[in-house]
Design an enzyme around this catalytic site. Structure first.
Site, PDB file in Angstrom:
ATOM      1  N   SER A  88       2.593  13.627 -16.200  1.00 54.92           N
ATOM      2  CA  SER A  88       2.202  13.543 -16.897  1.00 54.92           C
ATOM      3  C   SER A  88       2.294  14.882 -17.786  1.00 54.92           C
ATOM      4  CB  SER A  88       0.268  13.775 -16.121  1.00 54.92           C
ATOM      5  OG  SER A  88      -0.251  13.890 -16.915  1.00 54.92           O
ATOM      6  N   ASN A  99       0.975  -1.014  -0.370  1.00 55.78           N
ATOM      7  CA  ASN A  99      -0.396  -0.206  -0.489  1.00 55.78           C
ATOM      8  C   ASN A  99       0.834   1.180   0.617  1.00 55.78           C
ATOM      9  OD1 ASN A  99      -1.590   1.959   0.779  1.00 55.78           O
ATOM     10  ND2 ASN A  99      -2.400   1.367   2.185  1.00 55.78           N
ATOM     11  N   ILE A 106      -2.411   7.888 -23.462  1.00 53.50           N
ATOM     12  CA  ILE A 106      -2.358   7.367 -23.429  1.00 53.50           C
ATOM     13  C   ILE A 106      -3.461   5.929 -22.677  1.00 53.50           C
ATOM     14  CG2 ILE A 106      -0.322   4.901 -22.383  1.00 53.50           C
ATOM     15  CD1 ILE A 106       0.579   7.656 -24.047  1.00 53.50           C
ATOM     16  N   ASN A 157       6.024   4.739 -10.790  1.00 50.26           N
ATOM     17  CA  ASN A 157       4.947   4.452 -12.171  1.00 50.26           C
ATOM     18  C   ASN A 157       3.911   4.660 -11.244  1.00 50.26           C
ATOM     19  OD1 ASN A 157       3.679   3.871 -14.077  1.00 50.26           O
ATOM     20  ND2 ASN A 157       3.085   2.716 -12.953  1.00 50.26           N
ATOM     21  N   TYR A 217      -4.130  16.771  -9.558  1.00 49.53           N
ATOM     22  CA  TYR A 217      -3.506  15.718 -10.392  1.00 49.53           C
ATOM     23  C   TYR A 217      -2.488  16.504 -11.339  1.00 49.53           C
ATOM     24  CZ  TYR A 217      -1.931  12.117 -13.319  1.00 49.53           C
ATOM     25  OH  TYR A 217      -1.517  11.533 -14.723  1.00 49.53           O
ATOM     26  N   LYS A 244       1.957  15.949  -9.939  1.00 44.34           N
ATOM     27  CA  LYS A 244       2.555  15.691 -10.731  1.00 44.34           C
ATOM     28  C   LYS A 244       4.280  16.457 -11.521  1.00 44.34           C
ATOM     29  CE  LYS A 244       0.444  11.565 -12.122  1.00 44.34           C
ATOM     30  NZ  LYS A 244       1.717  10.123 -12.323  1.00 44.34           N
TER      31      LYS A 244
END
Length: 222
Positions: free
Chosen positions: A122, A47, A168, A70, A135, A139
């Site tokens: 990203s 986790n 992607i 990743n 997000y 990133k």
């Protein structure tokens, strides 16, 4: 044989990267949490919201020659709808886990005076996305960490680079209409997890490239 650790390696980009690295002679380990891998790989349940579990995962494989940060989560909401719980979860997985996986792996790499760390950011970390403020922030933080850590670890012959994928074809984008997404990409198609994996392998095998942000986005941002 070089050892590679990939966080979030059960599906998508992580899976494609693990398979490609295995094909190129790496002894590959992945972390997973809820989704078990459906292919042959050394899998560690972890986790990533728990720092102790991250440290245990890194310690369990011994030497680390390559770390691929990743794993990531995404939330699409207006900022006024973001909750404290949303914030805590996303920053824990997308930033804190990257930081501490890098720390624990770097400790091993420094002793060996060699290694490579590759962070998956990203394109939204480069330019930002409406309704993905949280997000985009996490990133972008990965990009900042990449540049700073590359400078810090260079004297130990350790490279640190970042890949900024575009749109992607992964389950993270399954909620969107694929044809509409393609219209946003100059090359006219979505990228594949395998294409990101190829970029990871390239950077992993490039000892004179460090501190760089490699965009793999089909021209979506230039």
């Amino acid at each position: 044989m070089k050892k590679a650790l990939i966080t979030g390696g059960a599906t998508g980009i992580g899976k494609a990267t693990a398979i490609l690295l295995q094909q190129n002679g790496y002894d590959v380990y992945i972390t997973y949490n809820q989704t078990k891998p459906d292919y042959e790989v050394n899998a560690i349940k972890c986790n990533l919201e728990n720092i102790d579990e991250i440290e245990s995962a890194v310690e369990s494989i011994g030497r680390v020659d390559l770390l691929v940060n990743n794993a990531g989560v995404s939330i699409i909401k207006m900022i006024n709808d973001i909750t404290v719980e949303d914030y805590e979860k996303m920053t824990a997985v997308n930033e804190r886990a990257v930081y501490f996986a890098s720390k624990f792996s770097a400790l091993k790499m420094i002793r060996e005076q060699s290694g490579a760390i590759i962070n998956i950011s990203s394109m939204w970390g480069q330019v930002g996305a409406s309704c993905e403020t949280l997000y985009s922030m996490t990133k972008a933080g990965i990009i900042g960490l990449t540049k700073a850590l590359a400078k810090e670890l260079a004297p130990s012959n350790i490279t640190v680079n970042c890949i900024a994928p575009g749109i992607i074809d992964t389950r993270m984008n399954n909620m969107f209409d694929a044809e509409e997404l393609k219209e946003e990409v100059p090359l006219g198609r979505l990228g594949t997890p395998e294409e990101i994996a190829q970029a990871v392998l390239f950077l992993a095998e490039s000892p004179y490239i460090t501190g760089q942000i490699l965009g793999v986005n089909g021209g979506a941002i230039i």
